[in-house]
Motif scaffolding. Structure first.
Motif, PDB file in Angstrom:
ATOM      1  N   HIS A 105       0.844  -1.197   0.000  1.00  0.00           N
ATOM      2  CA  HIS A 105       0.000   0.000   0.000  1.00  0.00           C
ATOM      3  C   HIS A 105       0.877   1.244   0.000  1.00  0.00           C
ATOM      4  O   HIS A 105       0.651   2.186  -0.760  1.00  0.00           O
ATOM      5  CB  HIS A 105      -0.931   0.013   1.228  1.00  0.00           C
ATOM      6  N   PHE A 162     -10.212  13.514 -14.780  1.00  0.00           N
ATOM      7  CA  PHE A 162      -9.484  12.283 -14.497  1.00  0.00           C
ATOM      8  C   PHE A 162      -8.990  11.626 -15.783  1.00  0.00           C
ATOM      9  O   PHE A 162      -7.912  11.083 -15.835  1.00  0.00           O
ATOM     10  CB  PHE A 162     -10.360  11.288 -13.733  1.00  0.00           C
ATOM     11  N   LEU A 314     -21.013  17.238   6.520  1.00  0.00           N
ATOM     12  CA  LEU A 314     -20.327  15.941   6.545  1.00  0.00           C
ATOM     13  C   LEU A 314     -20.307  15.333   7.945  1.00  0.00           C
ATOM     14  O   LEU A 314     -20.166  14.127   8.102  1.00  0.00           O
ATOM     15  CB  LEU A 314     -18.902  16.055   6.000  1.00  0.00           C
TER      16      LEU A 314
HETATM   17  C1  HEM Z   1     -16.317  14.498   0.331  1.00  0.00           C
HETATM   18  C2  HEM Z   1     -15.804  13.560  -0.401  1.00  0.00           C
HETATM   19  C3  HEM Z   1     -15.072  12.333   0.114  1.00  0.00           C
HETATM   20  C4  HEM Z   1     -15.209  11.635   1.280  1.00  0.00           C
HETATM   21  C5  HEM Z   1     -16.154  11.924   2.420  1.00  0.00           C
HETATM   22  C6  HEM Z   1     -14.241  10.548   1.244  1.00  0.00           C
HETATM   23  C7  HEM Z   1     -14.048   9.626   2.260  1.00  0.00           C
HETATM   24  C8  HEM Z   1     -13.049   8.682   2.275  1.00  0.00           C
HETATM   25  C9  HEM Z   1     -12.776   7.790   3.372  1.00  0.00           C
HETATM   26  C10 HEM Z   1     -13.541   7.734   4.682  1.00  0.00           C
HETATM   27  C11 HEM Z   1     -11.715   7.024   3.029  1.00  0.00           C
HETATM   28  C12 HEM Z   1     -11.019   5.971   3.892  1.00  0.00           C
HETATM   29  C13 HEM Z   1     -11.773   4.671   3.986  1.00  0.00           C
HETATM   30  C14 HEM Z   1     -11.110   3.695   4.922  1.00  0.00           C
HETATM   31  O1  HEM Z   1     -10.083   3.990   5.528  1.00  0.00           O
HETATM   32  O2  HEM Z   1     -11.651   2.597   5.074  1.00  0.00           O
HETATM   33  C15 HEM Z   1     -11.318   7.406   1.696  1.00  0.00           C
HETATM   34  C16 HEM Z   1     -10.284   6.843   0.999  1.00  0.00           C
HETATM   35  C17 HEM Z   1      -9.958   7.187  -0.290  1.00  0.00           C
HETATM   36  N1  HEM Z   1     -10.503   8.200  -1.044  1.00  0.00           N
HETATM   37 FE1  HEM Z   1     -11.956   9.468  -0.459  1.00  0.00          FE
HETATM   38  N2  HEM Z   1     -13.573  10.609   0.058  1.00  0.00           N
HETATM   39  C18 HEM Z   1     -14.033  11.687  -0.657  1.00  0.00           C
HETATM   40  C19 HEM Z   1     -13.610  12.104  -1.901  1.00  0.00           C
HETATM   41  C20 HEM Z   1     -12.620  11.506  -2.626  1.00  0.00           C
HETATM   42  C21 HEM Z   1     -12.161  11.968  -3.910  1.00  0.00           C
HETATM   43  C22 HEM Z   1     -12.708  13.205  -4.625  1.00  0.00           C
HETATM   44  C23 HEM Z   1     -11.191  11.097  -4.318  1.00  0.00           C
HETATM   45  C24 HEM Z   1     -10.363  11.111  -5.574  1.00  0.00           C
HETATM   46  C25 HEM Z   1     -10.280  12.113  -6.389  1.00  0.00           C
HETATM   47  C26 HEM Z   1     -11.032  10.100  -3.275  1.00  0.00           C
HETATM   48  C27 HEM Z   1     -10.132   9.060  -3.315  1.00  0.00           C
HETATM   49  C28 HEM Z   1      -9.889   8.205  -2.268  1.00  0.00           C
HETATM   50  C29 HEM Z   1      -8.888   7.154  -2.309  1.00  0.00           C
HETATM   51  C30 HEM Z   1      -7.985   6.821  -3.501  1.00  0.00           C
HETATM   52  C31 HEM Z   1      -8.930   6.516  -1.074  1.00  0.00           C
HETATM   53  C32 HEM Z   1      -8.073   5.343  -0.604  1.00  0.00           C
HETATM   54  C33 HEM Z   1      -6.819   5.874   0.048  1.00  0.00           C
HETATM   55  C34 HEM Z   1      -5.913   4.767   0.597  1.00  0.00           C
HETATM   56  O3  HEM Z   1      -6.403   3.704   0.929  1.00  0.00           O
HETATM   57  O4  HEM Z   1      -4.709   5.026   0.681  1.00  0.00           O
HETATM   58  N3  HEM Z   1     -11.913  10.390  -2.268  1.00  0.00           N
HETATM   59  N4  HEM Z   1     -12.139   8.430   1.256  1.00  0.00           N
END
Ligand code: HEM
Length: 445
Positions: A105, A162, A314
């Motif tokens: 990761h 994207f 949120l």
């Molecule tokens: C308000 C909007 C968003 C919320 C509330 C949100 C919420 C989250 C949460 C809670 C996680 C972690 C989940 C876990 O640990 O089990 C996560 C991971 C992730 N999110 Fe977001 N997200 C949002 C927008 C975005 C956007 C716009 C993108 C990409 C452009 C994105 C890409 C990712 C990616 C790639 C991960 C995985 C990261 C990793 O595992 O290293 N998210 N998101």
């Protein structure tokens, strides 16, 4: 009715997790109907760390900010994402970064990070700003289902920012359809590829997306452009590692999914809360009018009322309501024994209503995020819509940039309202979405 979740080793002084004997189906139905009432009742009965059956597995449910910190910061490396998230969405989002763990990761995230640097974000902002401005000029008026409109808009932004591909309409529709079917498959009730079902369509659509992305890779590798697809083809970590074609495709499909519903849900919640508290709508509009039509990257932090509305919306409805993990060794959460192989979930949605953290948590009060009150700073995980630790959302700045840009144009050009007695009916069967699409009356200013 309870039973012990598992046998505690004889030499351990850890506490035993109490396990509810309720059937998995009755738990899932209870959670879907009223996740707040369901969790409150469980806590009264079993405490903050408890066990239950759901989705064909036994789960340890860990609620509250301290438990979230322990699991997400994962100091002992006892919890893994892959086996837990894969169980829910694996076939459709195979090898997305959120489904990878530990050293693998870390190395993928370091490369992916190149696509989310400040320089990259600024170039996405340049791509997205004129497109959003134009689309918002043509936004429908009258009785409008905001959730539906936001979904269509964010999908178009995603294709542009994207993928950076100009597709003929037929092809764009085909890819949109495949993408939507892939996303929907994760919440399928029948979790087998029975022809015609969501699961089956999801697998079929994932293949379409893979073929589509693979076919564009040679061109993307040949010419550098500003979109994420192109950035990932060229991205290199400080240690000199790069992505294979397969990595690029897997990460792109995952990122598209991760960005889409989360942003749409956030905007829908913000519009709903502002319609119910028009004084906040007015404050946010005044800020946007003061800034002028074109929002630059540096303007994003000049919208304090909009920022507080975003945070409070949120808090009240966090788009990712639970964070699943699997214990990969015998471990503990808040002094409770959790054996290797346990599925664990954090109650992110419920944690934001903790009365020991938030005053009057059921009321919409963006001022609670002010410097003076700073209720969200009472605990590191008090406000955690983006998760925490090594898997913390990589798109949190991108998401805010897109959401604030869309809101900025909406506020400057339109007014919207809901009837005084309207309450948004929510569907909590996967990510929390409005059952009725949030109907508002929208008029041009
Ligand atoms: C308000 C909007 C968003 C919320 C509330 C949100 C919420 C989250 C949460 C809670 C996680 C972690 C989940 C876990 O640990 O089990 C996560 C991971 C992730 N999110 Fe977001 N997200 C949002 C927008 C975005 C956007 C716009 C993108 C990409 C452009 C994105 C890409 C990712 C990616 C790639 C991960 C995985 C990261 C990793 O595992 O290293 N998210 N998101």
């Amino acid at each position: 009715m309870t039973t012990a979740y598992s046998q505690i080793p004889a030499d351990s002084d850890l506490k035993e997790v109490q396990f509810s004997k309720k059937s998995g189906i009755s738990s899932v139905l209870g959670m879907r109907k009223d996740p707040f009432g369901f969790q409150r009742k469980r806590e009264e009965e079993f405490g903050r760390i408890s066990g239950m059956s759901a989705f064909g597995k036994k789960w340890v449910v860990a609620s509250g900010a301290p438990a979230a910190e322990e699991v997400l910061m994962n100091k002992k490396k006892a919890f893994a994402n892959g086996p837990a998230w894969s169980y829910l969405i694996g076939p459709f989002f195979n090898r997305g970064v959120m489904l990878l763990d530990f050293d693998e990761h870390r190395s993928h995230r370091l490369i992916l990070q190149q696509g989310f640097s400040t320089a990259a974000l600024k170039s996405y902002m340049d791509l997205m700003q004129p497109m959003i401005a134009k689309r918002m000029q043509d936004f429908p008026t009258g009785e409008v289902l905001l959730f539906k409109e936001f979904k269509a808009l964010t999908l178009d932004v995603a294709l542009e920012v994207f993928l950076g591909l100009e597709l003929p309409k037929d092809e764009a529709d085909r890819i949109n359809k495949a993408f939507l079917e892939t996303v929907q498959a994760g919440v399928a009730v029948i979790r087998k590829p029975v022809p015609g079902t969501r699961w089956w369509k999801g697998i079929r659509s994932r293949k379409i997306l893979e073929e589509f992305f693979y076919s564009h890779i040679p061109a993307k590798r040949a010419t550098a452009t500003d979109d994420l697809f192109s950035v990932l083809c060229r991205a290199e970590s400080e240690e000199g590692q790069t992505f294979t074609d397969e990595d690029v495709v897997n990460h792109l499909i995952f990122v598209l999914m991760a960005a889409h519903d989360t942003s749409t849900i956030s905007m829908t919640q913000m519009c709903y809360r502002m319609a119910k508290s028009p004084e906040w709508l007015t404050k946010a509009r005044e800020e946007s009018l003061a800034l002028g039509p074109e929002l630059s990257y540096d303007d994003l932090n000049k919208l304090p009322a909009l920022d507080a509305i975003f945070k409070e919306s949120l808090r009240m409805c966090t788009p990712v309501p639970a964070h699943p993990r699997m214990a990969v060794e015998d471990t503990e959460i808040q002094g409770f024994f959790v054996p290797k192989g346990s599925m664990v979930t954090l109650t992110a949605l419920w944690n934001h209503y903790d009365e020991s953290v938030y005053s009057d948590p059921w009321s919409f009060d963006p001022d609670r995020f002010s410097k003076e009150r700073a209720e969200d700073k009472k605990h590191r995980m008090a406000w955690s819509p983006f998760g925490g630790g090594v898997h913390k959302c990589i798109g949190l700045y991108f998401g805010q940039m897109e959401i604030k840009t869309i809101m900025h144009h909406l506020l400057r050009n339109y007014d919207w309202s809901v009837p005084a007695d309207y309450e948004l009916p929510m569907d909590y069967s996967s990510l929390p979405i409005p059952k009725d699409g949030l109907p508002v009356t929208l008029r041009r200013l």
